[in-house]
Design a protein around this motif. Sequence first.
Motif, PDB file in Angstrom:
ATOM      1  N   GLY A 385      12.133  23.429  37.384  1.00 19.93           N
ATOM      2  CA  GLY A 385      11.768  21.975  36.970  1.00 19.93           C
ATOM      3  C   GLY A 385      12.560  21.252  35.917  1.00 19.93           C
ATOM      4  N   LEU A 386      13.826  21.799  35.730  1.00 22.67           N
ATOM      5  CA  LEU A 386      14.617  21.351  34.804  1.00 22.67           C
ATOM      6  C   LEU A 386      15.454  20.230  35.081  1.00 22.67           C
ATOM      7  CD1 LEU A 386      15.903  24.475  32.819  1.00 22.67           C
ATOM      8  CD2 LEU A 386      13.990  23.165  32.392  1.00 22.67           C
ATOM      9  N   ASN A 387      15.638  19.097  34.360  1.00 21.02           N
ATOM     10  CA  ASN A 387      16.660  18.055  34.448  1.00 21.02           C
ATOM     11  C   ASN A 387      18.209  18.669  34.315  1.00 21.02           C
ATOM     12  OD1 ASN A 387      18.488  15.669  34.030  1.00 21.02           O
ATOM     13  ND2 ASN A 387      16.651  14.410  34.556  1.00 21.02           N
ATOM     14  N   TYR A 388      18.889  18.446  35.326  1.00 20.73           N
ATOM     15  CA  TYR A 388      20.329  18.714  35.136  1.00 20.73           C
ATOM     16  C   TYR A 388      21.072  18.384  34.016  1.00 20.73           C
ATOM     17  CZ  TYR A 388      19.635  19.961  40.074  1.00 20.73           C
ATOM     18  OH  TYR A 388      19.132  20.368  41.487  1.00 20.73           O
ATOM     19  N   LEU A 389      20.824  17.050  33.454  1.00 23.10           N
ATOM     20  CA  LEU A 389      21.557  16.779  32.118  1.00 23.10           C
ATOM     21  C   LEU A 389      20.875  17.044  30.937  1.00 23.10           C
ATOM     22  CD1 LEU A 389      22.596  12.915  33.414  1.00 23.10           C
ATOM     23  CD2 LEU A 389      23.588  15.248  33.725  1.00 23.10           C
ATOM     24  N   ASP A 390      19.658  17.688  31.012  1.00 20.83           N
ATOM     25  CA  ASP A 390      18.954  18.151  29.923  1.00 20.83           C
ATOM     26  C   ASP A 390      19.633  19.324  29.357  1.00 20.83           C
ATOM     27  OD1 ASP A 390      16.799  16.031  29.996  1.00 20.83           O
ATOM     28  OD2 ASP A 390      15.503  17.568  30.882  1.00 20.83           O
ATOM     29  N   VAL A 391      20.406  20.075  30.092  1.00 16.78           N
ATOM     30  CA  VAL A 391      21.058  21.014  29.670  1.00 16.78           C
ATOM     31  C   VAL A 391      22.429  20.813  28.704  1.00 16.78           C
ATOM     32  CG1 VAL A 391      23.172  21.362  31.410  1.00 16.78           C
ATOM     33  CG2 VAL A 391      21.936  23.399  30.782  1.00 16.78           C
ATOM     34  N   PHE A 392      22.744  19.667  28.375  1.00 15.71           N
ATOM     35  CA  PHE A 392      23.542  19.478  27.227  1.00 15.71           C
ATOM     36  C   PHE A 392      23.027  19.386  26.010  1.00 15.71           C
ATOM     37  CE2 PHE A 392      25.775  18.124  31.443  1.00 15.71           C
ATOM     38  CZ  PHE A 392      26.775  18.797  31.399  1.00 15.71           C
ATOM     39  N   GLU A 393      21.798  19.323  25.943  1.00 16.71           N
ATOM     40  CA  GLU A 393      20.991  19.564  24.856  1.00 16.71           C
ATOM     41  C   GLU A 393      20.961  20.931  24.376  1.00 16.71           C
ATOM     42  OE1 GLU A 393      17.292  17.870  24.589  1.00 16.71           O
ATOM     43  OE2 GLU A 393      17.615  16.087  25.915  1.00 16.71           O
ATOM     44  N   SER A 394      20.619  21.274  23.085  1.00 21.10           N
ATOM     45  CA  SER A 394      20.667  22.571  22.460  1.00 21.10           C
ATOM     46  C   SER A 394      19.767  23.388  23.471  1.00 21.10           C
ATOM     47  CB  SER A 394      20.383  22.861  21.224  1.00 21.10           C
ATOM     48  OG  SER A 394      18.931  22.526  20.883  1.00 21.10           O
ATOM     49  N   ILE A 395      19.988  24.809  23.466  1.00 21.51           N
ATOM     50  CA  ILE A 395      19.213  25.940  24.360  1.00 21.51           C
ATOM     51  C   ILE A 395      17.729  25.841  23.792  1.00 21.51           C
ATOM     52  CG2 ILE A 395      19.894  27.745  23.059  1.00 21.51           C
ATOM     53  CD1 ILE A 395      19.674  29.413  25.671  1.00 21.51           C
ATOM     54  N   HIS A 396      17.592  25.592  22.356  1.00 15.32           N
ATOM     55  CA  HIS A 396      16.546  25.633  21.849  1.00 15.32           C
ATOM     56  C   HIS A 396      15.669  24.463  22.077  1.00 15.32           C
ATOM     57  CE1 HIS A 396      18.089  29.007  19.602  1.00 15.32           C
ATOM     58  NE2 HIS A 396      19.052  28.392  19.166  1.00 15.32           N
ATOM     59  N   ALA A 397      16.111  23.446  22.175  1.00 13.33           N
ATOM     60  CA  ALA A 397      15.562  22.005  22.671  1.00 13.33           C
ATOM     61  C   ALA A 397      14.846  22.153  24.118  1.00 13.33           C
ATOM     62  CB  ALA A 397      16.127  20.770  22.141  1.00 13.33           C
ATOM     63  N   VAL A 398      15.718  22.539  24.832  1.00 13.43           N
ATOM     64  CA  VAL A 398      15.406  22.819  26.165  1.00 13.43           C
ATOM     65  C   VAL A 398      14.255  23.923  26.410  1.00 13.43           C
ATOM     66  CG1 VAL A 398      15.973  23.659  28.628  1.00 13.43           C
ATOM     67  CG2 VAL A 398      17.586  21.983  27.269  1.00 13.43           C
ATOM     68  N   LYS A 399      14.126  25.094  25.775  1.00 12.72           N
ATOM     69  CA  LYS A 399      13.187  26.024  25.816  1.00 12.72           C
ATOM     70  C   LYS A 399      11.833  25.430  25.239  1.00 12.72           C
ATOM     71  CE  LYS A 399      15.719  30.296  25.617  1.00 12.72           C
ATOM     72  NZ  LYS A 399      15.960  31.609  24.951  1.00 12.72           N
ATOM     73  N   LYS A 400      12.108  24.668  24.278  1.00 11.91           N
ATOM     74  CA  LYS A 400      10.646  24.230  23.512  1.00 11.91           C
ATOM     75  C   LYS A 400      10.166  23.206  24.601  1.00 11.91           C
ATOM     76  CE  LYS A 400       9.287  21.230  19.579  1.00 11.91           C
ATOM     77  NZ  LYS A 400       9.696  20.881  18.475  1.00 11.91           N
ATOM     78  N   GLN A 401      10.973  22.244  25.093  1.00 10.98           N
ATOM     79  CA  GLN A 401      10.379  21.266  26.164  1.00 10.98           C
ATOM     80  C   GLN A 401       9.906  21.687  27.168  1.00 10.98           C
ATOM     81  OE1 GLN A 401      10.324  17.939  25.171  1.00 10.98           O
ATOM     82  NE2 GLN A 401       8.863  17.821  27.058  1.00 10.98           N
ATOM     83  N   TYR A 402      10.459  23.156  27.958  1.00 12.63           N
ATOM     84  CA  TYR A 402       9.889  23.790  28.742  1.00 12.63           C
ATOM     85  C   TYR A 402       8.467  24.210  28.400  1.00 12.63           C
ATOM     86  CZ  TYR A 402       8.831  27.134  32.414  1.00 12.63           C
ATOM     87  OH  TYR A 402       8.641  27.723  33.541  1.00 12.63           O
ATOM     88  N   VAL A 403       8.339  24.869  27.225  1.00  8.18           N
ATOM     89  CA  VAL A 403       7.176  25.453  26.696  1.00  8.18           C
ATOM     90  C   VAL A 403       6.016  24.118  26.686  1.00  8.18           C
ATOM     91  CG1 VAL A 403       6.075  26.310  24.903  1.00  8.18           C
ATOM     92  CG2 VAL A 403       8.017  27.388  25.677  1.00  8.18           C
ATOM     93  N   LEU A 404       6.425  23.143  26.367  1.00  5.92           N
ATOM     94  CA  LEU A 404       5.462  21.893  26.146  1.00  5.92           C
ATOM     95  C   LEU A 404       5.084  21.486  27.471  1.00  5.92           C
ATOM     96  CD1 LEU A 404       7.065  20.204  23.085  1.00  5.92           C
ATOM     97  CD2 LEU A 404       4.996  21.416  23.124  1.00  5.92           C
ATOM     98  N   ASP A 405       6.031  21.639  28.558  1.00  7.10           N
ATOM     99  CA  ASP A 405       5.561  20.974  29.812  1.00  7.10           C
ATOM    100  C   ASP A 405       4.650  22.125  30.441  1.00  7.10           C
ATOM    101  OD1 ASP A 405       7.008  18.827  29.141  1.00  7.10           O
ATOM    102  OD2 ASP A 405       8.859  19.219  30.105  1.00  7.10           O
ATOM    103  N   ASN A 406       4.976  23.266  30.368  1.00  3.07           N
ATOM    104  CA  ASN A 406       4.476  24.311  31.044  1.00  3.07           C
ATOM    105  C   ASN A 406       3.168  25.060  30.441  1.00  3.07           C
ATOM    106  OD1 ASN A 406       6.316  24.261  33.820  1.00  3.07           O
ATOM    107  ND2 ASN A 406       7.637  24.024  31.852  1.00  3.07           N
ATOM    108  N   ALA A 407       2.903  24.859  29.108  1.00  2.00           N
ATOM    109  CA  ALA A 407       1.869  25.704  28.564  1.00  2.00           C
ATOM    110  C   ALA A 407       0.645  25.711  29.492  1.00  2.00           C
ATOM    111  CB  ALA A 407       1.581  25.153  27.193  1.00  2.00           C
ATOM    112  N   GLU A 408      -0.205  26.797  29.593  1.00  4.16           N
ATOM    113  CA  GLU A 408      -1.367  26.657  29.987  1.00  4.16           C
ATOM    114  C   GLU A 408      -2.623  25.827  29.542  1.00  4.16           C
ATOM    115  OE1 GLU A 408      -2.653  30.910  29.968  1.00  4.16           O
ATOM    116  OE2 GLU A 408      -1.036  31.549  30.830  1.00  4.16           O
ATOM    117  N   VAL A 409      -2.469  25.675  28.270  1.00  5.00           N
ATOM    118  CA  VAL A 409      -3.222  24.725  27.280  1.00  5.00           C
ATOM    119  C   VAL A 409      -2.163  23.649  26.799  1.00  5.00           C
ATOM    120  CG1 VAL A 409      -4.692  24.203  25.514  1.00  5.00           C
ATOM    121  CG2 VAL A 409      -4.988  26.407  26.653  1.00  5.00           C
TER     122      VAL A 409
END
Length: 528
Positions: A385-409
């Motif tokens: 569920g990632l946006n193609y252009l988001d990958v040009f941000e740092s890998i840490h920012a992408v991982k953080k956003q993924y966690v925020l978007d997909n957390a169980e809580v």
Amino acid sequence: MEKLKINRRKTSFFSELANQINDQQKDLKEFVQAPFSIENFGEIIQTKKQDFTRAQRQALSEVVNQQLADYKDYSKVKSNIDLLAEENTFTVTAGHQLNLYGGPLYVIYKIMDAIKMAEELKEAYPTNNFVPVFWLATEDHDFEEINHLHLFHDKMTWNTDQKGPVGRFSLDDIDTFKSEILDKFDNNPEYAKFLDQFYKKGNLAEATIELMMSLFGDYGLIVLDADNTKLKSTFSPIVKKEIETHFSEREVLKTTNKLENIGFHGQAMARPINLFYIKDQFRERIIPLENETFQIGEETVSKVDLLKDLEQNPECFSPNVILRPLYQEFILPNLCYIGGGGEMSYWLQFKAMFEEVKIPFPLLKVRNSVQWFDKSTTKKFDKLGLNYLDVFESIHAVKKQYVLDNAEVELDFTTLQEKSEALVTELIKTVTDLDKGLEGYSKSEATKIQKQIDQLQQKLIRHQKKKSDDAMKQIDGIYKRLFPNNGLQERYETMVPFLGKYGVEEFVEMVYNLIEPSEEDLIVMVDK
């Protein structure tokens, strides 16, 4: 296929100077002929028409006719060769080292940029003709930079003991290298047969011409090897001036100092004489000594003998990185040079040198950059569920956003952050109202509170990352695939696997349709 674009400045892959040359040349007006635009070609067309002599054009026409005699079956090539003899024909040029099997992906991008640029100029200035030229750096000696390619995570290297100008290298010992490449395509025998036809005869320069004409002949590309006696002979008066006056170092240093005064560093280092003396298996700097003598390798020669040699053997005198652009613009009716940001950076050092010998400075254009997302990578994007252009941000920012978007809580810290900021503000106010002298203490304690809250947030995110371990590994894989060595794919991946995957003619046509000379953004091609 889906074509997207992202502002270069929103990525970390381009220097500030490269970005200025790409989209803000008006701020560099002292160092360029004019800011790059279709409209600004009109004036340089007239300047070049007046400057480029009939003798220069005749020499160029004769050399191109000779070098490309075997490729006139391409109708556009034949037409462009004939057009070079006409006084209303001009060139758009890109150049590169003699990378094996075409080199990194960006080589095909810069070539197509020149081809498309010539077509756009013909529409804008229909009474003139425009020919795309690919300049081969045949006199280069940095063989270690071109003797290998990366293919399917392996590095293949052509090992040879040859020295001197790489364009003159024999192909006698290249078979082992070729076999390693062909073995990678056992499952695609038709493509392996295509690859096998190259690097069989002549020297490396001739073999590179053969490959490039096979790929781009249908588009009318003119490939030029300027390591040529006739062309060097026309340029010899400027070589003589360099030997006698050292003019290039003087003028380049002036311009480099001006660039450094506005915060930029010179990319190319000028020497007292910016020439090499070359023969087969030999390439040595011409170094001035005292009493009008010069050192070439282990020999010392007088100025009289050196100038006599220039008159008799002009092909032995080779411009280095400083004088090569001057040589190019002298022998071509060129209007524009297309290259990467690094190339353009050192061209900014040269305008005063051009003016010293009254050679028109070309317009400068940063080539298109392209990031290619293959099907397997796009499937991972879609699954995560990632946006193609988001990958040009740092890998840490992408991982953080993924966690925020997909957390169980739901991990939304907005309310907590607002309340913590309000608490900190109130704490500081209360303490300072009671005692102004405790203001520093209150701010220090407030900072500790904010750090504790931040640490709590990070701990919760790390906890969720561990629970999303598979997704994190997939994101790691995406970045490794798209940004090898933490750089753009186009600088590492070669065109070889792409030509094999999509088909030779098909992939070249895809790139043709992809490139937009007027585009300033990074182009993203998504293969779905």
